[in-house]
Design an enzyme around this catalytic site. Sequence first.
Site, PDB file in Angstrom:
ATOM      1  N   PRO A 112       0.811  -1.216   0.000  1.00  0.00           N
ATOM      2  CA  PRO A 112       0.000   0.000   0.000  1.00  0.00           C
ATOM      3  C   PRO A 112       0.847   1.271   0.000  1.00  0.00           C
ATOM      4  CG  PRO A 112      -0.848  -1.593   1.579  1.00  0.00           C
ATOM      5  CD  PRO A 112       0.470  -2.118   1.098  1.00  0.00           C
ATOM      6  N   GLU A 113       0.383   2.258  -0.764  1.00  0.00           N
ATOM      7  CA  GLU A 113       1.077   3.532  -0.860  1.00  0.00           C
ATOM      8  C   GLU A 113       0.308   4.609  -0.089  1.00  0.00           C
ATOM      9  OE1 GLU A 113       2.360   4.306  -4.910  1.00  0.00           O
ATOM     10  OE2 GLU A 113       2.419   2.168  -5.349  1.00  0.00           O
ATOM     11  N   LYS A 132       4.218   5.700   4.543  1.00  0.00           N
ATOM     12  CA  LYS A 132       3.625   4.374   4.356  1.00  0.00           C
ATOM     13  C   LYS A 132       3.398   3.645   5.674  1.00  0.00           C
ATOM     14  CE  LYS A 132       5.709   3.753  -0.209  1.00  0.00           C
ATOM     15  NZ  LYS A 132       6.562   2.883  -1.050  1.00  0.00           N
ATOM     16  N   ASN A 160       5.603   2.386  -5.894  1.00  0.00           N
ATOM     17  CA  ASN A 160       5.917   1.954  -7.247  1.00  0.00           C
ATOM     18  C   ASN A 160       4.812   2.280  -8.250  1.00  0.00           C
ATOM     19  OD1 ASN A 160       7.985   0.753  -8.815  1.00  0.00           O
ATOM     20  ND2 ASN A 160       6.718  -1.079  -9.061  1.00  0.00           N
ATOM     21  N   ARG A 202      12.712  -2.288  -8.080  1.00  0.00           N
ATOM     22  CA  ARG A 202      11.279  -2.461  -8.305  1.00  0.00           C
ATOM     23  C   ARG A 202      10.995  -2.608  -9.788  1.00  0.00           C
ATOM     24  NH1 ARG A 202       8.180  -0.916  -3.946  1.00  0.00           N
ATOM     25  NH2 ARG A 202       6.610  -2.166  -5.036  1.00  0.00           N
TER      26      ARG A 202
END
Length: 325
Positions: free
Chosen positions: A2-3, A50, A223, A302
Amino acid sequence: MPEGPSLRKFQLLTSPFVGQVVAKVGGSSRKINVNALNALRLQDSQVHGKNLYLAFVAAEGPLGPTAEETALQRETDSGASSAQGGHKQVCAPQTHPQGEELQELQHSGSEGTDAADCPSNWLCFHFGLFGSVRANEFSRANKANKRGDWKDPIPRLVLHFESGGFLAFYNCRMHWCSSPRADPASDILSVEFHRGRALDALHSPDPICYTLLDQRYFSGLGNIIKNEILYLAKIHPLTPGSLLELSDLEHLLDCAVQFSSDWLHSKLHDKRLHPQIYQKKLCPLGHAVMKATLGPSGGFKRLTWWCPQCQPAVLSGDGDPSLLA
């Protein structure tokens, strides 16, 4: 994982329970003593980047001040001390390594204690892939697992409150800490976000996709946001920031703030995100999309998607491409 926008929604789900007392605790976590939360009062709920932070206090005591009220009191005390000519030690701002897992391990290694040992009793949640918070409902399986079983996810922590409601936390790591690690100036969803500092970071000679994931300057940016805003700004992910015009960097920053805000708005209205480049085979214009695992040497890497036609490689001063398309 989760961002920032997802964490903001998690915080909103927990907010109605602030002031309530924990009546029963459950969950599969073995990293903390979950029973230590029994009979504690949820005092505050905050999000920084985050991470989600929940503060707990003894239920029999008065409901203490929130973190915002404490900060205002500190500013008042600091001003009074300066007026009296007193000298006060100022702590240097704490920096965070770019790798989220490394940051988590460093925090938990020095602060992983039970509630009884922490003066402020802040419980920090760091969510993994598909991590979530549910209020008054449990997560249900939407597909069979590798064995073909339809098993519901098991929450790491469940807090039942005296009001009858409950919170369930999934796929997260938890540790106790004395206070939230916060820097609103780096949070892309904060009104205190410092654009000047962010622009300075983007102008570094590092590839732009590395800098965007540096939580010291772009807390909460992950990401998905990285891939989407680079496509929106038409910038190749491996472009060194120092080769870009200031106007291009400012446009990229505008895209980061606007995309994050729009994503948060969609989440609050239970609307799905419709990415343009993330995990796509074709861009919106029908061009083939490239995919590679990118990141600094020895650092966190990533998956990255980009369109070589919409996001062309930038030429350096001598006319040679600075990277491969």
